[in-house]
Scaffold this motif. Structure first.
Motif, PDB file in Angstrom:
ATOM      1  N   GLU A   1       0.856  -1.191   0.000  1.00 42.14           N
ATOM      2  CA  GLU A   1       0.000   0.000   0.000  1.00 42.14           C
ATOM      3  C   GLU A   1       0.887   1.234   0.000  1.00 42.14           C
ATOM      4  OE1 GLU A   1      -3.811   0.443   2.469  1.00 42.14           O
ATOM      5  OE2 GLU A   1      -2.362   1.650   3.600  1.00 42.14           O
ATOM      6  N   HIS A   2       0.560   2.195  -0.833  1.00 37.51           N
ATOM      7  CA  HIS A   2       1.399   3.388  -0.941  1.00 37.51           C
ATOM      8  C   HIS A   2       0.529   4.635  -1.023  1.00 37.51           C
ATOM      9  CE1 HIS A   2       5.276   1.325  -1.521  1.00 37.51           C
ATOM     10  NE2 HIS A   2       4.497   0.362  -1.989  1.00 37.51           N
ATOM     11  N   SER A   3       1.155   5.765  -0.747  1.00 37.83           N
ATOM     12  CA  SER A   3       0.409   7.025  -0.734  1.00 37.83           C
ATOM     13  C   SER A   3       0.945   7.984  -1.787  1.00 37.83           C
ATOM     14  CB  SER A   3       0.483   7.684   0.648  1.00 37.83           C
ATOM     15  OG  SER A   3       1.834   8.007   0.965  1.00 37.83           O
ATOM     16  N   VAL A   4       0.101   8.947  -2.118  1.00 37.29           N
ATOM     17  CA  VAL A   4       0.459  10.012  -3.060  1.00 37.29           C
ATOM     18  C   VAL A   4       0.006  11.329  -2.438  1.00 37.29           C
ATOM     19  CG1 VAL A   4       0.163  10.950  -5.379  1.00 37.29           C
ATOM     20  CG2 VAL A   4       0.099   8.480  -5.028  1.00 37.29           C
ATOM     21  N   ASP A   5       0.918  12.273  -2.314  1.00 38.20           N
ATOM     22  CA  ASP A   5       0.582  13.612  -1.816  1.00 38.20           C
ATOM     23  C   ASP A   5       0.329  14.540  -2.993  1.00 38.20           C
ATOM     24  OD1 ASP A   5       0.723  13.198   0.956  1.00 38.20           O
ATOM     25  OD2 ASP A   5       2.915  13.384   0.928  1.00 38.20           O
ATOM     26  N   ILE A   6      -0.604  15.471  -2.808  1.00 33.31           N
ATOM     27  CA  ILE A   6      -0.892  16.419  -3.880  1.00 33.31           C
ATOM     28  C   ILE A   6      -1.181  17.797  -3.317  1.00 33.31           C
ATOM     29  CG2 ILE A   6      -3.335  15.729  -3.923  1.00 33.31           C
ATOM     30  CD1 ILE A   6      -3.299  16.364  -6.963  1.00 33.31           C
ATOM     31  N   LEU A   7      -0.570  18.782  -3.908  1.00 31.12           N
ATOM     32  CA  LEU A   7      -0.861  20.192  -3.625  1.00 31.12           C
ATOM     33  C   LEU A   7      -1.429  20.795  -4.898  1.00 31.12           C
ATOM     34  CD1 LEU A   7       2.235  21.537  -1.625  1.00 31.12           C
ATOM     35  CD2 LEU A   7      -0.140  21.620  -0.853  1.00 31.12           C
ATOM     36  N   ILE A   8      -2.665  21.288  -4.827  1.00 30.76           N
ATOM     37  CA  ILE A   8      -3.283  21.930  -5.986  1.00 30.76           C
ATOM     38  C   ILE A   8      -3.407  23.421  -5.684  1.00 30.76           C
ATOM     39  CG2 ILE A   8      -5.244  21.950  -7.566  1.00 30.76           C
ATOM     40  CD1 ILE A   8      -5.942  19.161  -6.621  1.00 30.76           C
ATOM     41  N   PHE A   9      -2.986  24.237  -6.613  1.00 34.65           N
ATOM     42  CA  PHE A   9      -3.019  25.690  -6.432  1.00 34.65           C
ATOM     43  C   PHE A   9      -4.014  26.306  -7.424  1.00 34.65           C
ATOM     44  CE2 PHE A   9       1.166  24.244  -5.136  1.00 34.65           C
ATOM     45  CZ  PHE A   9       1.322  24.858  -3.902  1.00 34.65           C
TER      46      PHE A   9
ATOM     47  N   VAL B   1       0.966  22.500   6.230  1.00 37.57           N
ATOM     48  CA  VAL B   1       1.447  21.395   5.393  1.00 37.57           C
ATOM     49  C   VAL B   1       2.852  21.758   4.914  1.00 37.57           C
ATOM     50  CG1 VAL B   1       1.128  20.098   3.254  1.00 37.57           C
ATOM     51  CG2 VAL B   1      -0.855  20.714   4.651  1.00 37.57           C
ATOM     52  N   ALA B   2       3.809  20.898   5.210  1.00 40.41           N
ATOM     53  CA  ALA B   2       5.203  21.186   4.870  1.00 40.41           C
ATOM     54  C   ALA B   2       5.587  20.529   3.556  1.00 40.41           C
ATOM     55  CB  ALA B   2       6.124  20.699   5.980  1.00 40.41           C
ATOM     56  N   LEU B   3       6.147  21.326   2.649  1.00 39.73           N
ATOM     57  CA  LEU B   3       6.741  20.805   1.421  1.00 39.73           C
ATOM     58  C   LEU B   3       8.247  20.815   1.632  1.00 39.73           C
ATOM     59  CD1 LEU B   3       6.623  19.866  -1.524  1.00 39.73           C
ATOM     60  CD2 LEU B   3       6.589  22.278  -2.210  1.00 39.73           C
ATOM     61  N   LEU B   4       8.822  19.629   1.797  1.00 41.36           N
ATOM     62  CA  LEU B   4      10.234  19.488   2.153  1.00 41.36           C
ATOM     63  C   LEU B   4      10.977  18.761   1.042  1.00 41.36           C
ATOM     64  CD1 LEU B   4      12.555  19.540   4.355  1.00 41.36           C
ATOM     65  CD2 LEU B   4      11.678  17.296   5.079  1.00 41.36           C
ATOM     66  N   ALA B   5      12.072  19.337   0.584  1.00 42.72           N
ATOM     67  CA  ALA B   5      12.881  18.706  -0.464  1.00 42.72           C
ATOM     68  C   ALA B   5      14.304  18.514   0.042  1.00 42.72           C
ATOM     69  CB  ALA B   5      12.883  19.554  -1.731  1.00 42.72           C
ATOM     70  N   LEU B   6      14.880  17.343  -0.285  1.00 44.32           N
ATOM     71  CA  LEU B   6      16.222  16.984   0.172  1.00 44.32           C
ATOM     72  C   LEU B   6      17.138  16.775  -1.030  1.00 44.32           C
ATOM     73  CD1 LEU B   6      15.142  14.225   2.733  1.00 44.32           C
ATOM     74  CD2 LEU B   6      15.632  16.623   3.239  1.00 44.32           C
TER      75      LEU B   6
ATOM     76  N   TRP C   1      -2.429  36.323  -6.858  1.00 37.40           N
ATOM     77  CA  TRP C   1      -2.758  35.793  -5.543  1.00 37.40           C
ATOM     78  C   TRP C   1      -3.328  34.391  -5.719  1.00 37.40           C
ATOM     79  CZ3 TRP C   1      -0.551  38.161  -1.769  1.00 37.40           C
ATOM     80  CH2 TRP C   1      -0.369  39.544  -1.805  1.00 37.40           C
ATOM     81  N   ALA C   2      -2.934  33.485  -4.832  1.00 34.80           N
ATOM     82  CA  ALA C   2      -3.336  32.088  -4.997  1.00 34.80           C
ATOM     83  C   ALA C   2      -3.757  31.471  -3.675  1.00 34.80           C
ATOM     84  CB  ALA C   2      -2.174  31.284  -5.591  1.00 34.80           C
ATOM     85  N   SER C   3      -4.488  30.403  -3.779  1.00 36.49           N
ATOM     86  CA  SER C   3      -4.845  29.582  -2.624  1.00 36.49           C
ATOM     87  C   SER C   3      -4.507  28.135  -2.976  1.00 36.49           C
ATOM     88  CB  SER C   3      -6.327  29.720  -2.284  1.00 36.49           C
ATOM     89  OG  SER C   3      -7.129  29.374  -3.393  1.00 36.49           O
ATOM     90  N   ALA C   4      -4.500  27.279  -1.959  1.00 39.44           N
ATOM     91  CA  ALA C   4      -4.038  25.915  -2.192  1.00 39.44           C
ATOM     92  C   ALA C   4      -4.929  24.889  -1.501  1.00 39.44           C
ATOM     93  CB  ALA C   4      -2.595  25.763  -1.703  1.00 39.44           C
ATOM     94  N   TYR C   5      -4.790  23.669  -1.966  1.00 42.13           N
ATOM     95  CA  TYR C   5      -5.469  22.528  -1.343  1.00 42.13           C
ATOM     96  C   TYR C   5      -4.454  21.408  -1.209  1.00 42.13           C
ATOM     97  CZ  TYR C   5      -7.945  18.077  -1.135  1.00 42.13           C
ATOM     98  OH  TYR C   5      -8.359  16.819  -0.774  1.00 42.13           O
ATOM     99  N   TYR C   6      -4.465  20.739  -0.060  1.00 43.40           N
ATOM    100  CA  TYR C   6      -3.607  19.574   0.127  1.00 43.40           C
ATOM    101  C   TYR C   6      -4.471  18.327   0.258  1.00 43.40           C
ATOM    102  CZ  TYR C   6      -1.057  15.871   2.450  1.00 43.40           C
ATOM    103  OH  TYR C   6      -0.542  14.643   2.770  1.00 43.40           O
TER     104      TYR C   6
END
Length: 578
Positions: free
Chosen positions: A221-229, A332-337, A523-528
């Protein structure tokens, strides 16, 4: 990539075009005629008839008889015949001095046929899905042999058929022993595994290799994260799947980034969608592309409500060779390594788990963890514990700073660009370049996502520098890690971004995307949202079994070639001449 596939890719090869093969057949036939009869038209014609005409006619007959075999094309048969005929002629040339010791030239002319029989039988057994078609490998050498005997009126000794049977039996035993080596590890014999890979490499037939992977895989089982702007009249998205986009070409989840990108653009009416590489390794490869619709179906269940209107400025921290950039969107944190400019491979999933738990302890509702996958070298080494700890430390510091950062309304502009003239063989997937440009409290921040499998070290820094010269405060560059580009070229198997494509062309596309994104700042808004996908099958430890069986089979094949094949084939050749 997570494992050293280059040592396997470098053994891939392609045979010449049919016209080249036919021309070489003609040359070899004429040369054999000269060798056997001298500079005489009749002798040259005899050689052409024996080695060229007879061989090509027998290949046509063989192809007709096994026309259902997609790997045994006439071109490949002709190439194999050319090589096996060359073995016959060269063997005769090498043993020609024996005639000065009193040995019959009739025998010397036939000495290479055991090699021809062994070579063809091995190739037919490897490429043919139908086991009985292995015997069709004998059509050409026997036809050529009988023609040679008839045309040149050669004397045949009883040892000849015995020598050919010995070569055939030796090859059969050799292949059987190599097969058993792989079967003891994966329950698949070695030829089945090799043929399945060749089917995809040669003819884009993915079913055989996916059938193998299905048997080796485990349910997961796996997950997918999505940020829609959303801006006043447009939408864009960042989708991060924690499923590895491999193993190669059109197999498994290799096309997952592009599938998600094109699907999400239509589903949510987005003009541009970025699918950066979520933290995952090859153990998380889907065993079959049939599971991709499950991932897309899970995304279609998302009903976005744009209730996130504030963002922090991205914060960047360093820890040894590692660095992290983190931006908060209403919790909601968007973290990149990344390890850039040092080479990096797939980041282990345990790092994602540790950082997610830490982020939640700081009050984040969710942590999206991106493996930037943006610095590659062919000399890269697997990630050790020290580097993993540095990534964890950098990620924790970035999350901590982001959790304390002030949130403000933000503007967003975005763009999608193609890198014209380049495709998967050049390391560029169909997703092209996607750029998201954020403005927070008057400062600009950019995320660039390129559809490719990693990026040559140093190119990321050039992109960052160019965008900073355009007034952007901070930049991070991602690749999707698409494996649509893998197993598409010879030698190393694929090109990371910037290897086959001029860096200037990539930077030019990025700058064009930036200019468009900047002109669209609003100007924008977002959904996670998070989609959980069950009922998937991934490679899991099947990958290690597959590689172990491959390594073990190759070692045994080399050992048996030296200890079994070579001595017995030499013995079969000597049976003819002595």
């Amino acid at each position: 990539m997570g494992f050293d596939a280059v040592k396997y890719y470098r053994h891939l090869f392609k045979i010449p075009s049919l016209s080249v093969i036919l021309a070489e057949h003609a040359i070899l036939g004429l040369a054999s005629g000269l060798y056997m009869g001298g500079l005489n038209f009749e002798c040259i014609l005899k050689g052409f008839l024996t080695f060229t005409v007879t061989s090509l006619l027998s290949d046509l007959i063989t192809r007709f008889l096994c026309r259902s075999e997609q790997l045994l094309t006439f071109r490949r048969m002709s190439g194999l015949t050319l090589f096996s005929n060359l073995a016959v002629v060269v063997s005769s040339l090498l043993f020609t001095p024996l005639k000065y010791l009193g040995f019959s030239m009739d025998r010397i002319l036939l000495i290479g046929f055991p090699l021809s029989v062994a070579l063809r039988f091995m190739v037919f057994k490897t490429l043919a899905f139908e086991k009985s078609y292995g015997l069709l490998s004998m059509v050409q050498p026997l036809t050529c042999l009988l023609t040679l005997i008839y045309v040149y009126n050669l004397t045949v000794r009883p040892a000849l058929p015995i020598a050919l049977l010995l070569a055939l039996l030796t090859t059969h035993v050799y292949l059987s022993l190599v097969n058993k080596e792989a079967k003891s590890i994966t329950d698949f014999n070695g030829l089945t595994l090799f043929r399945a890979f060749l089917a995809d490499w040669m003819e884009n037939l993915d079913e055989p290799i996916e059938n193998v992977l299905e048997e080796l895989g485990v349910e997961s089982e796996h997950s997918v994260d999505i940020l829609i702007f959303k801006t006043s009249n447009s939408k864009t998205a960042v989708v991060v799947p924690y499923i590895h986009p491999g193993p190669f070409k059109n197999v498994g989840s290799s096309s997952l980034p592009w599938s998600i990108q094109s699907f999400t653009e239509k589903l949510f009416k987005c003009e541009a969608v970025a699918v950066p590489h979520g933290v995952s390794t090859h153990a998380y490869n889907l065993t079959s592309k049939k599971y991709i619709p499950k991932v897309l179906e899970a995304l279609s269940s998302i009903k976005p409500e744009f209730n996130m209107s504030k963002s922090s400025k991205p914060v960047r921290v360093y820890s040894g060779p590692a660095q992290a950039i983190c931006q908060s969107f209403n919790g909601v944190a968007l973290l990149a390594l990344t390890l850039a400019p040092n080479p990096m491979e797939d980041i282990p999933p345990k790092i994602k788990t540790i950082l997610e738990d830490y982020g939640r302890s700081l009050g984040f509702k969710s942590v999206i963890v991106v493996d930037a996958h943006n610095s590659f070298s062919w000399n890269a080494h697997p990630m050790d514990d020290g580097v993993a700890e540095a990534l964890i430390e950098a990620g924790k510091m970035a999350l901590h700073m982001a959790s304390k950062a002030e949130l403000n309304r933000f503007k967003l502009g975005f763009s999608r660009r193609c890198i014209y003239g380049y495709g998967v063989k050049d390391g560029i997937g169909p997703g092209g370049v996607v750029l998201h440009l954020f403005m927070v409290e008057g400062s600009l921040y950019a995320y660039v996502t390129i559809d490719g499998n990693n990026m040559v070290s140093g190119l990321r820094e050039k992109i960052v520098q160019k965008l900073k010269e355009m007034g952007v405060s901070d930049v991070e560059v991602f690749t999707t890690d698409t494996h649509m580009v893998n197993a598409t070229v010879l030698n190393r198997g694929y090109n990371p971004v910037g290897e086959a494509v001029d860096g200037k062309s990539i930077i030019q596309s990025v700058l064009e995307a930036f200019k468009e994104a900047h002109s669209r700042l609003e100007w924008a808004s977002a959904y996670y949202g998070e989609a959980t996908v069950s009922g998937l099958k991934v490679l899991g430890d099947g990958l290690s079994k597959l590689l172990e069986s491959l390594e073990s089979s190759v070692k045994k094949a080399k050992r048996l070639a030296f200890n079994l094949m070579t001595p017995l084939l030499i013995a079969s050749m000597l049976m003819i001449v002595l």
